[in-house]
Design a protein around this motif. Structure first.
Motif, short mmCIF file in Angstrom:
data_model
loop_
_atom_site.label_atom_id
_atom_site.label_comp_id
_atom_site.label_asym_id
_atom_site.label_seq_id
_atom_site.Cartn_x
_atom_site.Cartn_y
_atom_site.Cartn_z
N PRO A 103 6.62 3.93 -6.45
CA PRO A 103 5.18 3.17 -6.60
C PRO A 103 4.56 2.63 -5.54
O PRO A 103 3.40 2.69 -5.27
CB PRO A 103 5.58 2.53 -7.93
CG PRO A 103 6.92 3.08 -8.58
CD PRO A 103 7.60 3.39 -7.44
N SER A 104 5.47 1.75 -4.60
CA SER A 104 4.89 1.50 -3.54
C SER A 104 4.70 2.41 -2.65
O SER A 104 3.60 2.24 -1.66
CB SER A 104 6.02 0.18 -3.09
OG SER A 104 6.03 -0.62 -3.84
N ILE A 105 5.33 3.56 -2.43
CA ILE A 105 4.96 4.61 -1.56
C ILE A 105 3.61 5.13 -1.85
O ILE A 105 2.63 5.76 -0.94
CB ILE A 105 6.20 5.62 -1.31
CG1 ILE A 105 7.46 4.87 -0.77
CG2 ILE A 105 5.89 6.80 -0.47
CD1 ILE A 105 8.53 5.78 -0.94
N THR A 123 0.34 5.02 -11.43
CA THR A 123 -0.06 3.45 -10.77
C THR A 123 -1.57 3.34 -10.64
O THR A 123 -1.99 2.45 -10.33
CB THR A 123 0.21 3.86 -9.24
OG1 THR A 123 -0.18 4.85 -8.49
CG2 THR A 123 1.99 3.92 -8.82
N ALA A 124 -2.36 4.38 -11.20
CA ALA A 124 -3.91 3.99 -11.11
C ALA A 124 -4.20 3.25 -12.46
O ALA A 124 -5.40 2.85 -12.80
CB ALA A 124 -4.51 5.30 -11.09
N ALA A 174 8.78 -3.78 -7.82
CA ALA A 174 10.04 -3.22 -7.67
C ALA A 174 11.52 -3.82 -7.91
O ALA A 174 12.43 -3.29 -8.12
CB ALA A 174 9.86 -2.61 -6.27
N LEU A 175 11.40 -5.06 -7.52
CA LEU A 175 12.62 -5.91 -7.71
C LEU A 175 13.11 -6.07 -9.21
O LEU A 175 14.37 -5.82 -9.41
CB LEU A 175 12.66 -7.35 -7.05
CG LEU A 175 13.94 -8.00 -7.13
CD1 LEU A 175 14.89 -7.55 -6.33
CD2 LEU A 175 13.45 -9.54 -6.65
N GLN A 176 12.11 -6.25 -10.18
CA GLN A 176 12.34 -6.18 -11.54
C GLN A 176 12.91 -5.02 -11.87
O GLN A 176 13.95 -4.90 -12.80
CB GLN A 176 11.20 -6.78 -12.28
CG GLN A 176 10.95 -8.11 -12.16
CD GLN A 176 9.54 -8.44 -12.51
OE1 GLN A 176 8.79 -7.67 -12.65
NE2 GLN A 176 9.05 -9.50 -13.05
#
Length: 536
Positions: free
Chosen positions: A35-37, A469-470, A315-317
């Protein structure tokens, strides 16, 4: 054998296992970071699949090639080169400014990974014997399970507090440690040179086969399964390129088998040791491994996207949630050592597959727009426990009756079966995820009269192309549309989990034909002992 040489072998096993775990860590890190990418590089949902699939596709295409080269040129040498290539490609991935270059970097990583896996298995098969071999495979599986537990947390931490780019950069120091350890503790081994040349034509045909098959599965929903709904710029025909790709794959499969059988009759080397397929444990084990892998890895694509896009986890969760799977795998890998003396490897494999199916069903039932982490964590633990039970033991069963001088080809073949299954699983389950997401969201939005038809299309395309992600941005414009998107994404993720469970059920049925010569010998011995016991 001296105590020093024995200690050296076991230390070498640790670094060999970590080399394979490097591949696992990278995959889990990438899943969490996707998702971050997407946010950073603006890649589409199809490109999301290709970030995963390019690596898996090249991996699967070259395993047979490098399994053979490892036997011929040296198993340690191929492993070292593979680790070096993988680490160098990780640097390119970390610095990638676009989705295209990231996908290219993943392609190069696939080349390195394809060198590491069959070489590592071949080294273990050539170095250890009898009971030690079973222990070595258990250590191999436990190390992978432990590193798989580190991957999601490490990836989530790096992505949340630094950047997804560090999720690739971490492979470099790991690679250096592995290179030093393998050079110091692992001895070189190779099979006796019989003067036969490597089957270059067979290698090229296998690459065409796997590339065209996975391309068709991934791009079918984009280009159209029969007619060109949205043809690429390089395609001018009315028919879609997808049936052409499947046709090429079928022809390549026929050519690969015909070419290999012809070379075998002439006494020449082949990419696939067709003679090994006459060994029941090897043949049936590869069939089971391929089908099981269809279901094992596809869910790992959809679940991190759902956790972050629908539940709003960072992302960490997400890494902490996925950690339940890795913990289950690690616990099972340790438990297998104790069960090995009481249960046959084949029975352990079947128990593992059943646990995977139960775990996936629990995950599917726990998925909803209003779910929390505790709804899916128990299922992920059970699923991971099943993976840990089945993976190492299935590898051991497949290679159990393979002659030593063909261990590279044998390990390359079984690794190829797994990677083909993994590639097909990601492609098929990814297609199920995004296709059902699009159709489900469109149906929900069309029921809302206040949303114009043109806006429906735009919302659906935005959600699908962004892999969800939108949704937060859509919520600012229309909370109802965002709620529909979350519900549709949850439904699609659930369907993907059910499909994965279905593939694993087929894998369980395939495992019913899984036996080995060693099992048969034990059965015959038990029968003889029983007969002797009842004689007067």
């Amino acid at each position: 054998m001296t105590a020093e040489s024995s200690r050296r072998r076991w230390l070498g096993l640790v670094f060999i296992s970590v080399a394979v775990a490097l591949i696992i860590v990278d995959s889990t890190i990438v899943n969490v970071a996707i998702p971050s990418i997407v946010d950073d590089l603006g890649i589409s949902s199809t490109e999301v699949q290709w970030v995963q699939e390019t690596y898996t596709l090249v991996f699967a295409s070259l395993l047979l090639v490098f399994g053979t080269l490892a036997d011929r040129l040296g198993r340690r040498a191929i492993l070292l080169v593979g680790v070096a290539i993988f680490a160098a490609a990780s640097v390119l991935a970390a610095l990638a400014p676009s989705g295209e270059l990231l996908i290219l970097s993943r392609l190069v990583q696939g080349i390195g990974g394809a060198m590491i896996l069959p070489a590592s298995l071949s080294i273990i098969n050539a170095t250890f014997r009898g009971r030690e071999r079973a222990i070595a495979f258990a250590v191999w599986g436990s190390t992978i399970g432990g590193m798989a537990a580190v991957g999601p947390l490490l990836g989530g931490w790096l992505t949340t507090y630094f950047s997804w780019r560090w999720a690739f950069g971490i492979n470099v120091p790991l690679g250096v440690i592995i290179l030093i350890g393998v050079l110091v503790f692992v001895s070189e081994s190779r099979e006796a040179n019989d003067g036969r040349r490597i089957d270059i034509v067979g290698a090229l045909i296998s690459v065409v086969l796997f590339a065209s098959l996975v391309f068709g599965l991934i791009e079918g929903r984009t280009f159209g399964w029969w007619l060109s709904d949205a043809p690429p710029s390089w395609w001018t025909w009315e028919i879609s390129p997808i049936p052409i790709a499947f046709g090429i794959a079928l022809l390549a499969l026929i050519a690969f088998v015909a070419w290999g059988l012809r070379r075998e009759r002439l006494g020449r080397s082949t990419m696939l040791a067709f003679g090994l397929l006459r060994i029941p444990s090897f043949r049936n084990g590869n069939i089971a491994a391929l089908i099981v892998s269809l279901g094992e890895f596809g869910i790992i694509l959809s679940l991190p996207l759902w956790l972050q896009s629908v539940l709003g986890y960072d992302a960490l969760q997400t890494g902490f949630v996925i950690l339940a799977l890795a913990i289950g795998s690690f616990v099972a890998s340790g438990a297998v050592g104790g069960l090995g003396s009481k249960l046959s490897p084949v029975l352990i494999v079947r128990i593992g597959i059943v646990a995977e199916i139960v775990g996936l069903l629990l995950v599917a039932l726990g998925i909803s727009p209003d779910a929390s982490w505790w709804n899916v964590v128990p299922g992920l633990f059970v699923y991971g426990f099943g993976v840990g039970m089945a993976t190492a033991q299935l590898t051991s069963v497949v290679l159990m009756d393979v002659p030593l001088d063909q261990s590279g080809q044998g390990s390359g073949t079984q690794s190829t079966s797994r990677q083909i299954g993994s590639a097909l699983g990601i492609a098929i389950l990814g297609t199920i995820l995004f296709t059902s997401l699009g159709t489900g969201l469109q149906a929900r939005l069309e029921e809302r009269s206040e949303i114009p038809a043109s806006a429906v299309t735009q919302i659906v395309d935005a959600v699908v192309d962004s892999s969800g992600t939108a949704i937060p941005a859509i919520e600012k414009q229309s909370p109802d549309a965002a709620a529909d998107a979350r519900a549709a994404f949850s439904d699609a993720t659930r369907y993907s989990a059910f499909a994965a469970a279905g593939f694993l059920a087929l894998g369980f049925l395939a495992s019913l034909r899984l036996h080995s010569k060693r099992d048969e010998e034990q059965t015959d011995s038990a029968g003889e002992d029983a007969s002797a016991a009842v004689k007067p």
